[in-house]
Design a protein around this motif. Structure first.
Motif, PDB file in Angstrom:
ATOM      1  N   PRO A  62      42.478  55.205 103.169  1.00  0.00           N
ATOM      2  CA  PRO A  62      41.395  54.418 103.760  1.00  0.00           C
ATOM      3  C   PRO A  62      40.697  53.913 102.788  1.00  0.00           C
ATOM      4  CG  PRO A  62      41.585  56.650 104.669  1.00  0.00           C
ATOM      5  CD  PRO A  62      42.522  56.641 103.407  1.00  0.00           C
ATOM      6  N   ILE A  63      40.170  52.518 102.989  1.00  0.00           N
ATOM      7  CA  ILE A  63      39.174  51.786 102.360  1.00  0.00           C
ATOM      8  C   ILE A  63      37.710  52.549 102.398  1.00  0.00           C
ATOM      9  CG2 ILE A  63      38.128  49.665 101.696  1.00  0.00           C
ATOM     10  CD1 ILE A  63      40.864  48.579 102.734  1.00  0.00           C
ATOM     11  N   ARG A  64      37.037  53.053 101.359  1.00  0.00           N
ATOM     12  CA  ARG A  64      35.705  53.545 101.461  1.00  0.00           C
ATOM     13  C   ARG A  64      34.871  52.900 100.204  1.00  0.00           C
ATOM     14  NH1 ARG A  64      34.738  57.625  98.028  1.00  0.00           N
ATOM     15  NH2 ARG A  64      36.120  57.895  96.490  1.00  0.00           N
ATOM     16  N   TYR A  65      33.710  53.322 100.479  1.00  0.00           N
ATOM     17  CA  TYR A  65      32.640  53.030  99.525  1.00  0.00           C
ATOM     18  C   TYR A  65      32.785  54.263  98.679  1.00  0.00           C
ATOM     19  CZ  TYR A  65      30.440  49.544 102.547  1.00  0.00           C
ATOM     20  OH  TYR A  65      30.200  48.416 103.510  1.00  0.00           O
ATOM     21  N   GLY A  66      32.284  53.816  97.394  1.00  0.00           N
ATOM     22  CA  GLY A  66      32.436  55.101  96.103  1.00  0.00           C
ATOM     23  C   GLY A  66      31.046  55.979  96.551  1.00  0.00           C
ATOM     24  N   THR A  67      31.292  57.179  96.083  1.00  0.00           N
ATOM     25  CA  THR A  67      29.989  58.181  96.074  1.00  0.00           C
ATOM     26  C   THR A  67      29.154  57.705  94.965  1.00  0.00           C
ATOM     27  OG1 THR A  67      31.631  59.783  96.871  1.00  0.00           O
ATOM     28  CG2 THR A  67      29.596  60.628  96.214  1.00  0.00           C
ATOM     29  N   VAL A  68      27.990  57.928  95.296  1.00  0.00           N
ATOM     30  CA  VAL A  68      26.723  57.920  94.278  1.00  0.00           C
ATOM     31  C   VAL A  68      26.431  59.431  94.108  1.00  0.00           C
ATOM     32  CG1 VAL A  68      24.409  57.332  93.556  1.00  0.00           C
ATOM     33  CG2 VAL A  68      25.812  55.738  94.886  1.00  0.00           C
TER      34      VAL A  68
ATOM     35  N   LEU B  21      33.764  55.660 104.968  1.00  0.00           N
ATOM     36  CA  LEU B  21      34.759  54.968 105.473  1.00  0.00           C
ATOM     37  C   LEU B  21      34.466  53.489 105.691  1.00  0.00           C
ATOM     38  CD1 LEU B  21      36.849  57.252 107.446  1.00  0.00           C
ATOM     39  CD2 LEU B  21      37.426  56.526 105.324  1.00  0.00           C
ATOM     40  N   LYS B  22      34.966  52.455 105.169  1.00  0.00           N
ATOM     41  CA  LYS B  22      34.513  51.108 105.539  1.00  0.00           C
ATOM     42  C   LYS B  22      34.911  50.537 106.732  1.00  0.00           C
ATOM     43  CE  LYS B  22      33.717  49.079 100.940  1.00  0.00           C
ATOM     44  NZ  LYS B  22      34.076  47.887  99.962  1.00  0.00           N
ATOM     45  N   GLU B  23      36.117  51.073 107.253  1.00  0.00           N
ATOM     46  CA  GLU B  23      36.512  50.873 108.780  1.00  0.00           C
ATOM     47  C   GLU B  23      37.413  51.846 109.170  1.00  0.00           C
ATOM     48  OE1 GLU B  23      40.722  48.547 107.138  1.00  0.00           O
ATOM     49  OE2 GLU B  23      38.913  47.286 107.208  1.00  0.00           O
ATOM     50  N   ASP B  24      37.763  51.866 110.512  1.00  0.00           N
ATOM     51  CA  ASP B  24      38.436  52.399 111.286  1.00  0.00           C
ATOM     52  C   ASP B  24      39.886  52.901 110.792  1.00  0.00           C
ATOM     53  OD1 ASP B  24      40.010  53.899 113.028  1.00  0.00           O
ATOM     54  OD2 ASP B  24      39.432  52.901 114.886  1.00  0.00           O
ATOM     55  N   PRO B  25      39.925  53.964 110.355  1.00  0.00           N
ATOM     56  CA  PRO B  25      41.412  54.010 109.422  1.00  0.00           C
ATOM     57  C   PRO B  25      42.739  54.019 110.295  1.00  0.00           C
ATOM     58  CG  PRO B  25      40.369  56.041 109.350  1.00  0.00           C
ATOM     59  CD  PRO B  25      39.464  55.110 109.930  1.00  0.00           C
ATOM     60  N   PHE B  26      42.432  53.923 111.618  1.00  0.00           N
ATOM     61  CA  PHE B  26      43.481  54.092 112.640  1.00  0.00           C
ATOM     62  C   PHE B  26      43.623  52.896 113.487  1.00  0.00           C
ATOM     63  CE2 PHE B  26      42.254  58.361 111.634  1.00  0.00           C
ATOM     64  CZ  PHE B  26      43.044  58.911 110.670  1.00  0.00           C
ATOM     65  N   HIS B  27      42.793  51.688 112.917  1.00  0.00           N
ATOM     66  CA  HIS B  27      42.886  50.824 114.174  1.00  0.00           C
ATOM     67  C   HIS B  27      44.073  50.089 114.718  1.00  0.00           C
ATOM     68  CE1 HIS B  27      43.030  47.321 111.002  1.00  0.00           C
ATOM     69  NE2 HIS B  27      42.536  48.294 110.307  1.00  0.00           N
ATOM     70  N   GLU B  28      45.147  50.279 113.446  1.00  0.00           N
ATOM     71  CA  GLU B  28      46.224  49.630 113.640  1.00  0.00           C
ATOM     72  C   GLU B  28      47.474  50.506 114.371  1.00  0.00           C
ATOM     73  OE1 GLU B  28      47.819  48.707 109.799  1.00  0.00           O
ATOM     74  OE2 GLU B  28      46.643  46.904 109.763  1.00  0.00           O
TER      75      GLU B  28
END
Ligand code: 5GP
Length: 211
Positions: free
Chosen positions: A4-10, A202-209
């Motif tokens: 899944p597309i996500r933001y990085g951790t700071v 998470l940037k978006e719903d990983p299961f939307h498809e």
């Protein structure tokens, strides 16, 4: 399914000078190619073995003040008598691109970023705090002397500040006690991996498809 597309951790690391933050960071950077380090600006003098633009951006007080005036810092603080600051440019883009960034900063800097995160939704999602502690004061002193890079005055200042810094551990979400270097690293790398599974970034719903 791809990751899944996500933001990085700071990933904010704090703890007394000599607790082992730099060693843990170097090992993690060598192991994880998609992990990076936020190079801070400092007005302190270069120590033996350090390189400008690698360990820090070593700046004059005037140049540091220019960055303050331009609002370039995510946070900055006076630590052990010198200025240190995190440039926004070291953090923002990498996190947007999903890359984790380690910030080795003191307890004041961590506090400032947490305060900022109260009003910044993306920062709030990305920031995680880890306190790195030495097993004892005697061991901390032994390590500081063993580095052989600090003057007696600098060692005294760092030891003097250690007690105050140690009392801040409760403000951090995670604690790594650096007694045995390998065990501490196992804990640390485990934490980096676990934080990559957080749903918070998470940037978006990983299961939307799939629905
Ligand atoms: P040193 O001089 O040993 O490299 O670092 C002294 C202290 O300054 C350490 O506790 C380190 O975490 C902190 N420090 C390094 N960079 C920054 C920064 O950008 N901001 C703040 N607030 N502290 C920093």
């Amino acid at each position: 399914m791809t990751a899944p597309i996500r933001y990085g951790t700071v990933l904010i690391l704090s703890g007394p000078s000599g607790a082992g933050k730099s060693t843990l960071t170097s090992r993690a950077l060598a192991e994880f190619p998609d992990l990076s380090f936020s190079i801070s600006c400092t007005t302190r003098a270069l120590r033996g073995g350090e390189k400008d633009g690698v360990d820090y951006y070593f700046l004059s007080k005037e140049k540091f003040e220019e960055h303050i005036a331009k609002g370039d810092f995510l946070e900055y603080a006076c630590v052990h008598g010198n200025f240190y600051g995190t440039l926004r440019s070291e953090v923002a883009r990498r996190v947007e691109e999903g890359r984790d960034v380690i910030l080795d900063i003191d307890v004041q800097g961590a506090q400032k970023i947490l305060e900022r995160a109260e009003k910044d939704e993306l920062l709030a999602r990305c920031v995680e705090t880890v306190f790195i502690a030495p097993p004892s004061r005697a061991e901390l002193e032994r390590r500081l002397r063993g580095r052989g890079t600090d003057s007696e005055e600098s060692i005294a200042k760092r030891l003097g500040n250690a007690g105050r810094e140690l009392s801040c551990w409760k403000q951090y979400k995670y604690l790594v006690i650096n007694d045995d270097a390998d065990k501490a690293y196992e804990n640390f790398r485990g934490l980096i991996l676990a934080l990559r599974s957080s749903t918070k970034r998470l940037k978006e719903d990983p299961f939307h498809e799939q629905r």
